[in-house]
Design an enzyme around this catalytic site. Structure first.
Site, short mmCIF file in Angstrom:
data_model
loop_
_atom_site.label_atom_id
_atom_site.label_comp_id
_atom_site.label_asym_id
_atom_site.label_seq_id
_atom_site.Cartn_x
_atom_site.Cartn_y
_atom_site.Cartn_z
N VAL A 96 -47.59 38.68 -44.62
CA VAL A 96 -45.81 38.15 -43.61
C VAL A 96 -46.97 38.08 -42.12
O VAL A 96 -45.64 36.81 -41.93
CB VAL A 96 -45.31 39.90 -43.40
CG1 VAL A 96 -45.02 40.16 -42.39
CG2 VAL A 96 -44.77 40.27 -44.66
N GLU A 97 -48.14 37.65 -41.97
CA GLU A 97 -48.58 37.13 -41.06
C GLU A 97 -48.45 35.91 -41.03
O GLU A 97 -48.22 35.82 -40.20
CB GLU A 97 -49.82 38.46 -40.74
CG GLU A 97 -49.59 39.80 -39.85
CD GLU A 97 -48.68 39.83 -39.02
OE1 GLU A 97 -48.51 39.33 -37.86
OE2 GLU A 97 -49.05 41.23 -38.39
N SER A 98 -49.48 35.74 -41.80
CA SER A 98 -49.60 34.23 -41.87
C SER A 98 -49.28 33.36 -43.16
O SER A 98 -49.77 32.24 -42.52
CB SER A 98 -51.38 33.68 -41.69
OG SER A 98 -51.82 34.66 -42.31
#
Length: 194
Positions: A96-98
């Site tokens: 989700v972050e990167s």
């Protein structure tokens, strides 16, 4: 061309696509014409909203192609074990972050695989947030601290996204759609990767 026909063409293309991108539905406010695209800024005169968030049918059980970004999937197991965390949870956050990109930089300045803000990276001892293993270790340590403080996975995830001070202030998940969507999306991938 009718809206239904455009939607069918879109779904047909999507069915054969290997792309991993959000799909936007853009509607011209004057004509009502609807266009689907994976580039939000292509039609500045149209209003675009997320229509499909990385279609689930294209997400593999393991979650990513580690060879593309030179990430060893065993790192998730090793780091998770070192911090008594579930490797599927670390994968979900990295996804989700990167989207598993160790060189990712967010518009707000978060860096690397686990999208650590510079102050957070310093707090957890990460000197090079673009080193994927170092970022993973730092993100895991930060998550561990948040879990210890909030004693609730959803609150810890909200704090990872919005900052612990916001979770303390609101005594729960902050009323920001970005943070609420973040928590839901991480939990979705967490369940998928388990």
């Amino acid at each position: 061309m009718s809206k239904i026909l455009k939607l069918l063409i879109f779904l047909l293309i999507l069915g054969f696509s290997k792309a991993y991108a959000d799909i936007y539905k853009c509607e011209d406010p004057q004509t009502g014409e609807v266009i689907f695209t994976n580039f939000k800024g292509v039609f500045p005169e149209k209003i675009c909203q997320v229509y499909v968030k990385e279609p689930r049918k294209f997400i593999s059980k393991t979650g990513f192609s580690s060879s593309y970004y030179n990430i060893d999937e065993r790192w998730f197991n090793e780091v998770a074990q070192a911090y008594s965390l579930d490797p599927a949870l670390l994968k979900a956050i990295a996804k989700v972050e990167s989207s598993f990109n160790p060189k990712a930089v967010s518009p707000k300045g978060a860096l690397g695989l686990m999208q650590l803000m510079p102050t957070t990276a310093e707090l957890v001892g990460v000197s090079n947030p673009f080193d994927p293993l170092e970022s993973l270790k730092g993100g895991a340590l930060y998550l561990k601290k948040l879990l210890e403080e909030f004693r609730d996975l959803e609150l810890a995830l909200a704090a990872y996204n919005a900052g612990p001070e916001k979770v303390r202030l609101y005594k729960g998940i902050p009323p920001y759609s970005e943070t609420q969507n973040y928590v839901r999306t991480v939990l979705y991938y967490y369940n998928l990767f388990k």
